[in-house]
Design an enzyme around this catalytic site. Structure first.
Site, PDB file in Angstrom:
ATOM      1  N   HIS A  89     -16.176  61.711  37.737  1.00 23.62           N
ATOM      2  CA  HIS A  89     -15.860  60.473  37.025  1.00 23.62           C
ATOM      3  C   HIS A  89     -15.924  59.240  37.943  1.00 23.62           C
ATOM      4  O   HIS A  89     -15.946  58.114  37.457  1.00 23.62           O
ATOM      5  CB  HIS A  89     -14.484  60.567  36.346  1.00 23.62           C
ATOM      6  CG  HIS A  89     -13.322  60.509  37.281  1.00 23.62           C
ATOM      7  ND1 HIS A  89     -12.628  61.622  37.703  1.00 23.62           N
ATOM      8  CD2 HIS A  89     -12.698  59.450  37.875  1.00 23.62           C
ATOM      9  CE1 HIS A  89     -11.640  61.258  38.505  1.00 23.62           C
ATOM     10  NE2 HIS A  89     -11.663  59.942  38.617  1.00 23.62           N
ATOM     11  N   ASP A  97     -15.007  68.452  36.855  1.00 25.22           N
ATOM     12  CA  ASP A  97     -15.078  67.035  37.224  1.00 25.22           C
ATOM     13  C   ASP A  97     -15.505  66.862  38.696  1.00 25.22           C
ATOM     14  O   ASP A  97     -14.944  66.054  39.434  1.00 25.22           O
ATOM     15  CB  ASP A  97     -13.724  66.347  36.988  1.00 25.22           C
ATOM     16  CG  ASP A  97     -13.817  64.832  37.119  1.00 25.22           C
ATOM     17  OD1 ASP A  97     -14.915  64.278  36.913  1.00 25.22           O
ATOM     18  OD2 ASP A  97     -12.790  64.201  37.463  1.00 25.22           O
ATOM     19  N   SER A 122      -9.065  59.845  43.690  1.00 29.57           N
ATOM     20  CA  SER A 122      -9.923  60.835  43.048  1.00 29.57           C
ATOM     21  C   SER A 122     -11.063  61.255  43.969  1.00 29.57           C
ATOM     22  O   SER A 122     -11.764  60.417  44.531  1.00 29.57           O
ATOM     23  CB  SER A 122     -10.508  60.258  41.752  1.00 29.57           C
ATOM     24  OG  SER A 122      -9.485  60.015  40.816  1.00 29.57           O
TER      25      SER A 122
END
Length: 338
Positions: A181, A211, A290
């Site tokens: 993402h 992801d 992230s």
């Protein structure tokens, strides 16, 4: 007529001159003939001459060796014996060191080991494309939002910053793991290494169900160091872990905590994706963390930070974070399982 006197060639011995002594000898020499003869032939050896040192005789060589050995033994015996160290001595030395020296913490050592492998990841999209997709992005709530400093740092011309995240080098040729993402839908990806080197990167692999994205940097530092990955087989709740990344673009930043649980499931706020078998941890993580590594106190990567749980729109940390186990992440890069 008188006749001249005739003289004999031999003369009578002078008084004090031994008979038979050669003519012209010194009358003061009172040595007897036997002593004189002995002197002429060389003095006879005395009874002590046999003990006179003679290097050519073996007995004197051995005597010298024995004398040196005795001196060496006397020196060693007279030297004071060094006291043997005991466990109490070692304990006292360690306690003294701990009380006088400031040692780095476990978290500090782990950070030092992982830091050379952590990179900052920034993705960009073209402004013209973003404008054209405004209506669709607004309808789905998926319009890219800058996570770093305002103003689109590093944007060039028609580009705008669409996301900031973290990555970790897993192969020293510039292979990087991050979250999908962070880079999905981007037109350009830039990575910044620990020494400040900036390089463009391309996506070479994707594991959407976890992801994850695999990047390949166009250039790398000369002293590139890849992270060490560790199996999560022996990971347990309560184990200390460290999350390293660029929260809101600031960093690299480190936050410490523990493993809160294993085998967790997480559903994205939009409800589009559910991930399973995640590591739950409580080290602070925010947007920008992230794709960063979750590491043990040995500085070994056990997971890739991927999400935080926050039911509010604030998108900030409330104490629950999730990471994809490194076994899944490594398989995304085509690495063999542990």
């Amino acid at each position: 007529m008188r006749r001249p006197a005739l003289y004999s060639t031999s003369r009578p011995a002078r008084a004090g001159t031994p008979a038979g002594a050669p003519a012209g000898s010194d009358p003061a020499n009172t040595e007897t003939p036997s002593v004189a003869a002995a002197a002429a032939a060389g003095a006879a050896p005395s009874r002590w001459s046999r003990w006179r040192p003679d290097p050519s005789r073996p007995v004197w060589l051995w005597a010298a060796i024995l004398l040196l050995a005795a001196a060496l033994v006397a020196t060693l015996v007279s030297r004071p014996q060094q006291r043997r160290l005991t466990q109490d001595d070692i304990t006292a030395a360690v306690l003294k060191t701990l009380s006088t020296e400031t040692l780095p913490s476990e978290y500090s050592r782990a950070y030092d080991r992982i830091r050379p492998s952590v990179v900052r990841v920034v993705s960009y999209v073209k402004r013209s494309r973003l404008k054209g997709d405004d209506a669709k992005a607004a309808a789905h709530g998926a319009r890219p939002k800058p996570l770093g400093p305002a103003g689109g740092e590093g944007a060039e011309g028609d580009e705008v910053e669409s996301g900031v995240g973290t990555g970790v080098v897993i192969i020293d040729k510039g292979v990087i793991l991050t979250n999908l993402h962070v880079v999905a839908g981007s037109d350009r990806i830039k990575v910044t290494f620990h020494d400040g080197l900036e390089a463009t990167a391309t996506i070479t692999g994707v594991q959407a169900e976890n992801d994850l994205a695999v990047l390949q940097a166009a250039k790398i530092p000369d002293d590139m160091i890849a992270a060490t990955m560790r199996s999560t087989a022996d990971l347990a709740p309560g184990d200390k872990v460290l999350a390293v990344g660029f929260p809101f673009g600031i960093g690299p930043s480190a936050s410490g905590g523990i493993v809160s649980g294993l085998g967790r499931a997480f559903k994205s706020p939009e409800g589009k994706q559910e991930m399973k078998n995640l590591i739950q941890f409580d080290a602070a993580a925010n947007p920008g963390n992230s794709g960063g590594p979750l590491v043990t106190m040995d500085g070994e990567v056990v997971g890739i930070v991927t999400a935080i749980l926050n039911p509010t729109p604030a998108r900030t940390f409330l104490g629950i974070g999730f990471a994809v186990p490194i076994e899944n992440a490594a398989s995304a890069a085509g690495l063999p399982p542990f």
